[in-house]
Design a protein around this motif. Structure first.
Motif, short mmCIF file in Angstrom:
data_model
loop_
_atom_site.label_atom_id
_atom_site.label_comp_id
_atom_site.label_asym_id
_atom_site.label_seq_id
_atom_site.Cartn_x
_atom_site.Cartn_y
_atom_site.Cartn_z
N ARG A 9 0.98 -1.43 0.18
CA ARG A 9 -0.22 -0.16 -0.27
C ARG A 9 1.22 1.37 0.18
NH1 ARG A 9 -2.84 2.64 -2.07
NH2 ARG A 9 -4.23 4.42 -1.09
N PHE A 10 1.79 1.36 0.97
CA PHE A 10 3.39 2.51 0.68
C PHE A 10 3.26 2.58 -0.52
CE2 PHE A 10 7.28 4.09 1.61
CZ PHE A 10 6.56 5.37 1.70
N GLU A 11 3.57 1.30 -1.12
CA GLU A 11 4.47 1.76 -2.50
C GLU A 11 3.27 1.95 -4.09
OE1 GLU A 11 6.39 -0.77 -6.39
OE2 GLU A 11 5.48 -1.87 -4.53
N GLN A 12 1.77 2.13 -3.23
CA GLN A 12 0.58 2.60 -4.48
C GLN A 12 0.71 4.30 -4.26
OE1 GLN A 12 -1.93 0.81 -3.25
NE2 GLN A 12 -2.28 -1.61 -5.02
N LEU A 13 0.56 3.81 -2.85
CA LEU A 13 0.63 5.45 -1.89
C LEU A 13 1.49 6.34 -2.80
CD1 LEU A 13 -0.86 7.60 0.03
CD2 LEU A 13 0.58 7.12 1.28
N VAL A 14 2.73 6.10 -2.46
CA VAL A 14 4.21 6.64 -3.23
C VAL A 14 3.85 7.15 -4.74
CG1 VAL A 14 6.31 6.70 -3.74
CG2 VAL A 14 5.21 6.66 -1.30
N ALA A 15 3.83 6.21 -5.34
CA ALA A 15 3.22 5.88 -6.73
C ALA A 15 2.51 6.70 -6.91
CB ALA A 15 3.08 4.63 -7.21
N ALA A 16 1.18 7.06 -6.59
CA ALA A 16 0.17 7.68 -6.65
C ALA A 16 1.01 9.05 -7.21
CB ALA A 16 -1.34 7.09 -6.53
N TYR A 17 0.92 9.58 -5.40
CA TYR A 17 0.69 11.03 -4.68
C TYR A 17 2.26 11.83 -4.47
CZ TYR A 17 -3.78 9.73 -3.64
OH TYR A 17 -5.12 9.55 -3.44
N ALA A 19 6.72 11.60 -3.67
CA ALA A 19 7.38 11.50 -1.87
C ALA A 19 6.84 12.34 -1.55
CB ALA A 19 9.08 11.31 -2.80
N GLN A 20 6.28 13.68 -1.58
CA GLN A 20 6.48 14.44 -0.11
C GLN A 20 4.52 14.37 0.17
OE1 GLN A 20 6.35 18.57 -2.39
NE2 GLN A 20 8.61 18.35 -3.13
N PRO A 40 13.49 0.24 6.00
CA PRO A 40 14.30 0.60 4.75
C PRO A 40 13.80 0.21 4.22
CG PRO A 40 14.82 -1.26 6.35
CD PRO A 40 13.80 -1.25 6.52
N ARG A 41 13.14 -0.99 3.39
CA ARG A 41 12.29 -0.73 2.19
C ARG A 41 12.03 0.46 1.38
NH1 ARG A 41 10.04 -6.33 2.58
NH2 ARG A 41 9.37 -5.46 4.20
N ALA A 42 10.77 0.90 2.89
CA ALA A 42 9.69 2.08 2.31
C ALA A 42 10.85 3.41 1.66
CB ALA A 42 9.03 2.17 3.43
N THR A 43 12.03 3.52 2.44
CA THR A 43 13.05 4.96 2.55
C THR A 43 13.42 4.63 1.04
OG1 THR A 43 13.08 4.66 5.24
CG2 THR A 43 14.90 5.68 3.15
N HIS A 44 13.73 2.98 1.14
CA HIS A 44 14.28 3.25 -0.31
C HIS A 44 13.08 3.61 -1.17
CE1 HIS A 44 16.68 1.41 -3.77
NE2 HIS A 44 14.99 0.63 -4.51
N LEU A 45 11.78 2.75 -1.46
CA LEU A 45 10.97 3.61 -2.10
C LEU A 45 10.77 4.66 -2.40
CD1 LEU A 45 7.98 0.25 -1.47
CD2 LEU A 45 9.62 0.87 -3.22
N LEU A 46 10.84 5.64 -1.25
CA LEU A 46 10.58 7.52 -1.18
C LEU A 46 11.37 7.46 -1.53
CD1 LEU A 46 8.58 8.90 0.03
CD2 LEU A 46 9.98 9.38 1.77
N ALA A 51 13.11 10.29 -6.74
CA ALA A 51 13.99 10.73 -7.47
C ALA A 51 13.24 11.39 -9.48
CB ALA A 51 14.94 9.67 -8.03
N LEU A 52 12.09 10.13 -9.20
CA LEU A 52 10.95 10.73 -10.47
C LEU A 52 10.32 11.66 -10.62
CD1 LEU A 52 9.56 9.05 -12.66
CD2 LEU A 52 8.54 8.56 -11.05
N ASP A 53 10.46 12.37 -8.77
CA ASP A 53 9.67 13.53 -8.35
C ASP A 53 10.38 14.99 -8.96
OD1 ASP A 53 7.21 12.02 -7.80
OD2 ASP A 53 7.53 12.96 -5.33
N ALA A 54 11.69 14.94 -8.78
CA ALA A 54 12.64 15.75 -9.41
C ALA A 54 12.62 16.17 -11.27
CB ALA A 54 14.17 15.22 -8.40
#
Length: 139
Positions: A9-17, A19-20, A40-46, A51-54
């Motif tokens: 769910r965290f990966e879906q959240l970050v993909a949709a909205y 990193a902020q 730490p995997r969530a930190t890596h996903l973030l 990077a994609l947001d930038a």
């Protein structure tokens, strides 16, 4: 207290909205931030999402040239006023005709009203249908 969030769910959240965290939905934000602190995997996903947001926020589309703007405006369909104006005028004509008819009808009714024109309603005084019956006369 909110339920713990899973990594999927965290990966879906970050993909949709992105990193902020201020862009994440408020009800899910505390659980997502808790997962971010503990996994730490969530930190890596973030970090990947950041990077994609930038890259996405750095992209600037060039402004269209004056020639392109002129071509687009020239190719836009022109609005034809003729049909709508004819419809408007025909509606006005219908309204005026109806108003004139109502005015003529009310004027004719007022002119022909027997009580105003002092015309007797009936040419004779005897109307058998309205004569009192013998029982009514006896009373």
């Amino acid at each position: 207290m909110t339920e713990p969030m899973g990594l999927a769910r965290f990966e879906q959240l970050v993909a949709a909205y992105g990193a902020q965290p201020h862009r994440w939905p408020k009800p899910e934000r505390p659980a997502a931030e808790a997962l971010l602190r503990s996994d730490p995997r969530a930190t890596h996903l973030l970090a990947d999402a950041d990077a994609l947001d930038a890259i996405l926020f750095a992209h600037k589309a060039p402004a269209p040239s004056a020639a392109l703007h002129a071509r687009i405006v020239a190719s836009a369909p022109r609005r034809r006023i003729g049909r709508s104006a004819r419809l408007w005028w025909s509606g006005l004509a219908m309204a005026l005709a109806a108003g004139g008819g109502a005015l003529a009808g009310s004027a004719a009714t007022a002119a022909l009203d027997p009580t105003i024109a002092s015309i007797p309603l009936y040419e004779h005084d005897y109307l058998p249908a309205f004569e009192a019956s013998p029982e009514e006369k006896a009373q």
